[in-house]
Write an enzyme that holds these catalytic residues in place. Structure first.
Site, mmCIF file in Angstrom:
data_model
loop_
_atom_site.group_PDB
_atom_site.id
_atom_site.type_symbol
_atom_site.label_atom_id
_atom_site.label_comp_id
_atom_site.label_asym_id
_atom_site.label_seq_id
_atom_site.Cartn_x
_atom_site.Cartn_y
_atom_site.Cartn_z
ATOM 1 N N ASP A 14 0.820 -1.219 0.000
ATOM 2 C CA ASP A 14 0.000 0.000 0.000
ATOM 3 C C ASP A 14 0.853 1.266 0.000
ATOM 4 O O ASP A 14 0.455 2.292 0.566
ATOM 5 C CB ASP A 14 -0.966 0.013 1.197
ATOM 6 C CG ASP A 14 -1.781 -1.260 1.267
ATOM 7 O OD1 ASP A 14 -2.252 -1.701 0.209
ATOM 8 O OD2 ASP A 14 -1.921 -1.824 2.367
ATOM 9 N N LYS A 17 2.173 2.132 -5.137
ATOM 10 C CA LYS A 17 2.919 1.658 -6.307
ATOM 11 C C LYS A 17 2.131 1.873 -7.591
ATOM 12 O O LYS A 17 2.695 2.215 -8.624
ATOM 13 C CB LYS A 17 3.256 0.166 -6.168
ATOM 14 C CG LYS A 17 4.208 -0.139 -5.037
ATOM 15 C CD LYS A 17 4.483 -1.631 -4.928
ATOM 16 C CE LYS A 17 3.304 -2.447 -4.442
ATOM 17 N NZ LYS A 17 2.829 -2.148 -3.084
ATOM 18 N N GLY A 18 0.794 1.668 -7.509
ATOM 19 C CA GLY A 18 -0.043 1.751 -8.710
ATOM 20 C C GLY A 18 0.138 3.077 -9.413
ATOM 21 O O GLY A 18 0.352 3.139 -10.628
ATOM 22 N N GLY A 41 -4.138 -4.685 -4.577
ATOM 23 C CA GLY A 41 -5.123 -3.707 -5.039
ATOM 24 C C GLY A 41 -4.381 -2.445 -5.409
ATOM 25 O O GLY A 41 -4.025 -1.672 -4.537
ATOM 26 N N HIS A 42 -4.101 -2.267 -6.694
ATOM 27 C CA HIS A 42 -3.339 -1.096 -7.127
ATOM 28 C C HIS A 42 -4.292 -0.018 -7.623
ATOM 29 O O HIS A 42 -4.992 -0.210 -8.608
ATOM 30 C CB HIS A 42 -2.321 -1.494 -8.198
ATOM 31 C CG HIS A 42 -1.217 -2.351 -7.646
ATOM 32 N ND1 HIS A 42 -0.270 -2.960 -8.409
ATOM 33 C CD2 HIS A 42 -0.933 -2.690 -6.361
ATOM 34 C CE1 HIS A 42 0.560 -3.642 -7.621
ATOM 35 N NE2 HIS A 42 0.163 -3.495 -6.380
ATOM 36 N N THR A 43 -4.287 1.098 -6.907
ATOM 37 C CA THR A 43 -5.236 2.160 -7.232
ATOM 38 C C THR A 43 -4.582 3.204 -8.131
ATOM 39 O O THR A 43 -3.490 3.684 -7.834
ATOM 40 C CB THR A 43 -5.703 2.834 -5.917
ATOM 41 O OG1 THR A 43 -6.181 1.812 -5.050
ATOM 42 C CG2 THR A 43 -6.802 3.852 -6.170
ATOM 43 N N THR A 130 -5.868 -11.707 3.289
ATOM 44 C CA THR A 130 -6.956 -11.107 2.511
ATOM 45 C C THR A 130 -8.039 -12.150 2.207
ATOM 46 O O THR A 130 -9.077 -11.817 1.637
ATOM 47 C CB THR A 130 -6.425 -10.562 1.168
ATOM 48 O OG1 THR A 130 -5.824 -11.650 0.454
ATOM 49 C CG2 THR A 130 -5.399 -9.459 1.382
ATOM 50 N N GLN A 225 2.197 -6.065 -3.105
ATOM 51 C CA GLN A 225 2.503 -6.101 -1.664
ATOM 52 C C GLN A 225 3.764 -5.254 -1.418
ATOM 53 O O GLN A 225 4.023 -4.319 -2.148
ATOM 54 C CB GLN A 225 2.670 -7.527 -1.127
ATOM 55 C CG GLN A 225 1.373 -8.322 -1.074
ATOM 56 C CD GLN A 225 0.944 -8.893 -2.411
ATOM 57 O OE1 GLN A 225 1.706 -9.528 -3.094
ATOM 58 N NE2 GLN A 225 -0.299 -8.664 -2.786
ATOM 59 N N GLY A 303 -11.082 -3.484 2.030
ATOM 60 C CA GLY A 303 -11.733 -2.361 2.710
ATOM 61 C C GLY A 303 -11.351 -2.262 4.183
ATOM 62 O O GLY A 303 -11.838 -1.385 4.900
ATOM 63 N N PRO A 305 -9.557 -1.255 7.608
ATOM 64 C CA PRO A 305 -8.759 -0.083 7.999
ATOM 65 C C PRO A 305 -7.293 -0.481 8.126
ATOM 66 O O PRO A 305 -6.981 -1.547 8.658
ATOM 67 C CB PRO A 305 -9.330 0.332 9.362
ATOM 68 C CG PRO A 305 -10.252 -0.741 9.779
ATOM 69 C CD PRO A 305 -10.528 -1.660 8.630
ATOM 70 N N GLY A 416 -0.467 13.931 -4.256
ATOM 71 C CA GLY A 416 -1.919 13.780 -4.405
ATOM 72 C C GLY A 416 -2.201 12.536 -5.203
ATOM 73 O O GLY A 416 -1.283 11.898 -5.722
#
Ligand code: IMP
Length: 425
Positions: A14, A17-18, A41-43, A130, A225, A303, A305, A416
């Site tokens: 987290d 990286k995405g 999960g790459h956002t 996960t 990861q 999802g 926290p 950002g």
């Protein structure tokens, strides 16, 4: 050095990286995922539109880039097909530009069940996975009872092998929970359908990547990861089950070690982790809550926290060493705006000794006290900064202190979530 590049997380995942991969993709021809699976999960946010990628490489959001799911990935056919469909619905072109290795290992429903049962039955050693079946899939790969994608496509062989494998898995499941035999017919029929749907994507990616490099293509290897979750170098056993560092690139992408290229380590301006395991700089009170909210620190896959804490330079130095990181990208610096002071953990205190190296014994890591260097914070919103000199002097000083603490130059600073909210240093 090879003109390829490997982008890896220097924390517990987290790191953002995405976004960095998406930013760098322009300079490359091929983007390859080499480990992990749908646990990732790459956002990526493009023009206000948010994409979360799990199995498909982040490069897919660029036209004319070849994207490869490498042999080291735990490949989940229904989730992959769903992701492809979702991306197409969002207007992303997926034609001949997405390939899946015929050597990748397949995730089955029993992997997910075993993942959950292992967690539930393991109160002393809960990992907080996960639940995507990643650990059990890699376990089968090592135990030599997994399925490569190529086997899934070989209908007769698949049906035969599934018989004995499922028998074994049903035994394990009933030992753990005493019920729920999975139906052979259902899995065989379901996976026969998936096989036909994934067939057009499947190829020998080892040969494909070798050919691409021969014609001069540049490859970007996309880590999932983070290095502190790496099976060999992370906080074992609170890790994921793959080689999440750059060490995993050759084996997981199927390229020679010399082709790993430049290693760009991604680190967040603070640190987070999801799931269980020691976390020396964790902030459990109001400050942790504030970082979680300001940084939107909720798992992109589950999802959940995320636990938040101050930047841990001992851990990141360890990660940078394993990876042989050549440079760093710093993300989410904007999230620290508004803090009176910001801290960097430079060493640990343990039994009256000062530790500057990350211990192999994870139990020991639970007992260390972080030693901090404290820096003045800044109030200004920094999302509009595009040059290093646009940053408030305190933010600039914090970045320089991080560079010193981890012995890496920061080349990119993300301020950002949008593609252009970036400073090239
Ligand atoms: P698994 O990969 O699902 O087996 O989970 C093992 C550990 O890795 C758990 O602590 C997860 O929360 C963590 N983990 C797995 N994937 C990610 C990720 O993409 N980002 C952050 N943590 C992850």
């Amino acid at each position: 050095m090879s003109s390829n590049m490997s982008v890896v997380g220097l924390q517990w995942g987290d790191e953002g990286k995405g976004k960095i991969i998406d930013l760098c993709t322009e300079e490359f021809d091929v983007v390859v995922r080499y480990q992990g699976g749908s646990n990732a999960g790459h956002t990526v946010v493009v023009g206000g539109k948010k994409f979360v990628l799990h199995l498909v490489p982040s490069g897919i959001l660029h036209e004319r880039k070849l994207c490869v799911v490498g042999n080291g990935v735990a490949f989940d056919p229904p989730l992959f097909l769903q992701e492809v469909e979702d991306l197409r619905r969002q207007g992303v072109a997926i034609e001949g530009n997405l390939k899946v290795s015929d050597r990748a290992h397949v995730v089955f429903p029993y992997h997910k069940i075993l993942d959950q049962l292992n967690e539930n039955n393991n109160s002393n050693n809960k990992i907080g996975t996960t639940g995507r079946g990643i650990g059990p899939c890699y376990t089968d790969k090592m135990a030599r009872c997994g399925f490569r994608v190529a086997e899934l496509l070989d209908t007769r062989h698949f049906r035969e092998k599934l018989k004995w494998v499922l028998e074994k898995k049903n035994q394990q499941i009933s030992m753990l929970c005493g019920k729920d035999r999975l139906s052979y017919d259902e899995i065989a029929a379901g996976y026969a359908e998936y096989a036909e749907a994934v067939r057009p994507f499947v190829t020998d990616t080892v040969t494909l990547l070798a050919q691409e490099m021969k014609r001069g293509a540049r490859i970007l290897f996309e880590g999932a990861q983070g290095s502190l979750l790496d099976v060999d170098f992370g906080t074992y056993p609170f890790i994921s089950s793959s080689s999440a560092s750059a060490c995993g690139v050759p084996a997981g992408a199927g390229v020679p070690p010399r082709d790993v290229g430049k290693v760009l380590g991604i680190m967040k301006a603070y640190i987070t982790r999801v799931g269980e395991g020691p976390f020396p700089t964790e902030l459990t009170g109001e400050m942790g809550q504030q970082l979680r909210e300001n940084g939107g620190e909720f798992g992109a896959t589950t999802g959940r926290p995320r636990r938040c804490g101050w930047f841990d330079a001992v851990a990141v130095r360890h990660a940078a060493t394993i990876n042989g990181a050549d440079a760093a990208a710093l993300t989410k610096l904007d999230v620290l705006s508004g803090q009176k002071e910001v801290k960097i953990c430079t060493a640990y205190q343990c039994n009256n000794k000062t530790l500057t190296h990350f211990p192999a014994n994870t139990v020991m890591l639970s007992d260390v006290e972080p030693i901090y260097e404290v820096f003045p914070g800044w109030d200004e919103e920094i999302r509009n900064a595009r040059k290093f000199s646009d940053l408030p002097s305190e933010a600039g000083a914090y970045v320089r202190a991080l560079e010193d603490a981890v012995e890496l130059d920061v080349e990119i600073i993300s301020v950002g979530s949008e593609r252009d909210e970036i400073i090239r240093v």
